[in-house]
Design a protein around this motif. Structure first.
Motif, mmCIF file in Angstrom:
data_model
loop_
_atom_site.group_PDB
_atom_site.id
_atom_site.type_symbol
_atom_site.label_atom_id
_atom_site.label_comp_id
_atom_site.label_asym_id
_atom_site.label_seq_id
_atom_site.Cartn_x
_atom_site.Cartn_y
_atom_site.Cartn_z
ATOM 1 N N GLU A 173 -0.345 7.547 -15.371
ATOM 2 C CA GLU A 173 -0.368 6.747 -14.145
ATOM 3 C C GLU A 173 -1.272 7.388 -13.098
ATOM 4 O O GLU A 173 -2.008 6.688 -12.390
ATOM 5 N N ARG A 174 -1.192 8.735 -12.987
ATOM 6 C CA ARG A 174 -2.046 9.427 -12.010
ATOM 7 C C ARG A 174 -3.515 9.273 -12.376
ATOM 8 O O ARG A 174 -4.366 9.059 -11.515
ATOM 9 N N GLN A 175 -3.809 9.385 -13.678
ATOM 10 C CA GLN A 175 -5.195 9.224 -14.126
ATOM 11 C C GLN A 175 -5.694 7.815 -13.838
ATOM 12 O O GLN A 175 -6.829 7.620 -13.395
ATOM 13 N N ALA A 176 -4.827 6.830 -14.085
ATOM 14 C CA ALA A 176 -5.211 5.437 -13.842
ATOM 15 C C ALA A 176 -5.449 5.204 -12.350
ATOM 16 O O ALA A 176 -6.398 4.505 -11.960
ATOM 17 N N ALA A 177 -4.575 5.821 -11.511
ATOM 18 C CA ALA A 177 -4.732 5.660 -10.064
ATOM 19 C C ALA A 177 -6.022 6.318 -9.591
ATOM 20 O O ALA A 177 -6.744 5.759 -8.744
ATOM 21 N N ARG A 178 -6.319 7.520 -10.127
ATOM 22 C CA ARG A 178 -7.563 8.199 -9.739
ATOM 23 C C ARG A 178 -8.791 7.388 -10.166
ATOM 24 O O ARG A 178 -9.771 7.278 -9.432
ATOM 25 N N LYS A 179 -8.733 6.823 -11.376
ATOM 26 C CA LYS A 179 -9.855 6.022 -11.868
ATOM 27 C C LYS A 179 -10.062 4.795 -10.991
ATOM 28 O O LYS A 179 -11.204 4.421 -10.672
ATOM 29 N N GLN A 180 -8.931 4.176 -10.585
ATOM 30 C CA GLN A 180 -9.040 2.994 -9.741
ATOM 31 C C GLN A 180 -9.686 3.352 -8.401
ATOM 32 O O GLN A 180 -10.557 2.627 -7.906
ATOM 33 N N LYS A 181 -9.260 4.487 -7.837
ATOM 34 C CA LYS A 181 -9.840 4.914 -6.560
ATOM 35 C C LYS A 181 -11.326 5.232 -6.718
ATOM 36 O O LYS A 181 -12.145 4.904 -5.843
ATOM 37 N N TRP A 182 -11.664 5.864 -7.836
ATOM 38 C CA TRP A 182 -13.065 6.204 -8.071
ATOM 39 C C TRP A 182 -13.903 4.951 -8.246
ATOM 40 O O TRP A 182 -15.012 4.854 -7.705
ATOM 41 N N ASP A 183 -13.366 3.977 -8.978
ATOM 42 C CA ASP A 183 -14.088 2.720 -9.172
ATOM 43 C C ASP A 183 -14.281 2.005 -7.837
ATOM 44 O O ASP A 183 -15.353 1.432 -7.568
ATOM 45 N N GLU A 184 -13.242 2.033 -6.997
ATOM 46 C CA GLU A 184 -13.344 1.395 -5.677
ATOM 47 C C GLU A 184 -14.386 2.104 -4.816
ATOM 48 O O GLU A 184 -15.161 1.472 -4.088
#
Length: 200
Positions: free
Chosen positions: A178-189
């Motif tokens: 979940e943390r990795q997914a959240a970090r990826k989402q923030k990076w994509d944004e």
């Protein structure tokens, strides 16, 4: 001389209390601990009362009988299927399986719902005396080697600890994902925002 764990059961809810009193005053040699255990209507195993002829009531919790009840009535029993509603099989089923069945399962299955039973730890050079006592009390009596029961309790606790460890690992892995997914989402944004600013 053999060291054994005995289970005496009755269909009547209160019989164990009377027999408990008679046994603890009978002066039968080799009886080390006696405990009343009960199964509630929903199948939970509980310790109701206890006595020790040599080491005192407080020691029961650290003894094998206390550990057996702790496994059957606690989270270990729930996880491994020794307690609650999953073990409410018939005694007929038990009689067909008892040679292959683990002791903890046999103990749990043998106690009727809303009934009480006696668990006894005894050093026996001859089983005749306790056999005769419980026969006179119209009990169904089962007997297991102390070391066999002790080994099962140790195995049950180890299995529970292993299962708990696996659950913890799974939860930690899910949180990491979940943390990795959240970090990826923030990076994509961030990338999307950065590229938008550059295009302006």
């Amino acid at each position: 001389m053999s060291k054994n764990i005995l289970l005496a059961t009755w269909n009547e809810a209160d019989t164990a209390y009377r027999v408990f009193s008679e046994l603890t005053h009978a002066g039968i040699r080799g009886v080390n601990q006696v405990a009343i255990i009960a199964k509630t209507e929903n199948g939970k195993i509980k310790l109701k009362d206890a006595d020790s002829n040599s080491i005192g009531k407080s020691a029961l919790k650290g003894g094998l009988i206390g550990m057996v009840v702790g496994v059957l009535g606690g989270p270990v029993g729930v996880l491994l299927g020794y307690s609650m509603g999953s073990l409410m099989g018939s005694l007929a089923d038990l009689e067909h399986q008892e040679h292959d069945e683990v002791v903890l399962t046999a103990i749990s299955k043998s106690i009727p719902r809303s009934a009480t039973a006696l668990l006894v730890e005894a050093d026996e050079s001859d089983t005749a005396e306790l056999d005769a006592f419980f026969a006179a009390q119209h009990a169904k009596l089962q007997r297991w080697d102390y070391e066999e029961v002790e080994s099962e309790v140790e195995s049950a606790v180890a299995a529970y600890e292993n299962a708990a460890s696996e659950v913890k690992k799974t939860i930690q892995a899910e949180k990491k994902h979940e943390r990795q997914a959240a970090r990826k989402q923030k990076w994509d944004e961030f990338k999307a925002k950065f590229l938008m600013q550059r295009s302006d």
